[in-house]
Design a protein around this motif. Structure first.
Motif: not given
Length: 223
Positions: A47, A49, A143-144, A147, A168, A171-173, A175-176
């Motif tokens: 997963h 970004p 964004s991912v 996820c 997830c 990668s989400s952290n 991206a944010a």
């Protein structure tokens, strides 16, 4: 006798048909269960970004010699404030007249937000008439996709694979938290002014400086 044999012949295969149907149903359920199992047998994060770009445009009226008046400057500043300009946004000017005065006037307004004008403006929709200039803000979003992924709810894991949701959170952290989303694509160019380079300069100065006791001792007279 022939009639009995026919009846026996019809009755005989029926349990076999039931067993075959049950076996096919069992295999179908097993294959369906395997289809919902995770397949990533490594510790690689599948997963990642995804960065997308959006262009925001603002057309303003320019003066014959270039630049624009106070009314246009106020409109441009209000537009910047509504967009919430931030680090990572790219500012460019599409000026058919290609005057330095228009570019300088935009830079004066953008300086309040810590942005400078980039060299080339991206291609946007619509042609600009004479006496108009277009300010373009290019912003990247990260964004991912997919996820979080909690589709794999079965406890069976015959492939010894990682969870579908594995990676997830990381990668989400990223991206944010990363301010400039472009860094997720190609990173920053090395300028030599990094923290590591600064620390290396101090270490190099400490190593190259001659020890204080290297020189001979001064001769002092008691008279």
């Amino acid at each position: 006798m022939t009639h009995s044999q026919n009846r026996a012949g019809l009755r005989g295969p029926r349990p076999v048909r039931l067993a075959a149907s049950a076996l096919a149903l069992g295999l179908g359920l097993m294959l369906a269960g395997c289809g919902g199992m995770p397949t990533n047998r490594t510790l690689d994060n599948i997963h990642q970004p995804v960065v997308e770009h959006t262009n925001f445009t603002f057309d303003l009226t320019t003066q014959p010699e270039g630049g624009f008046d106070a009314v246009q400057a106020r409109r441009l500043g209000e537009w910047f404030g509504a967009l919430g300009l931030k680090y990572g946004d790219h500012l460019s000017v599409d000026d058919p007249a290609d005057t330095l005065a228009t570019r300088a006037a935009v830079e004066v307004v953008a300086a309040k937000y810590g942005l400078v004008v980039d060299g080339v403006a991206p291609v946007t929709e619509g042609a600009l008439p004479a006496g108009m200039a277009r300010v373009v803000i290019s912003r990247a979003f990260a964004s991912v996709p997919g996820c979080p992924d909690w589709t794999g709810r079965s406890d069976a894991n015959y492939r010894n694979a990682t969870s579908r949701n594995y990676g997830c959170a990381t990668s989400s952290n990223m991206a944010a938290m990363i301010a400039n989303k472009e860094d997720l694509i190609h990173g920053q160019d090395g300028t030599g002014n990094t923290v590591v380079a600064t620390n290396a300069k101090a270490i190099e100065a400490f190593r190259t400086k001659a020890p204080t006791g290297a020189a001979s001792l001064k001769q002092q007279s008691t008279n």
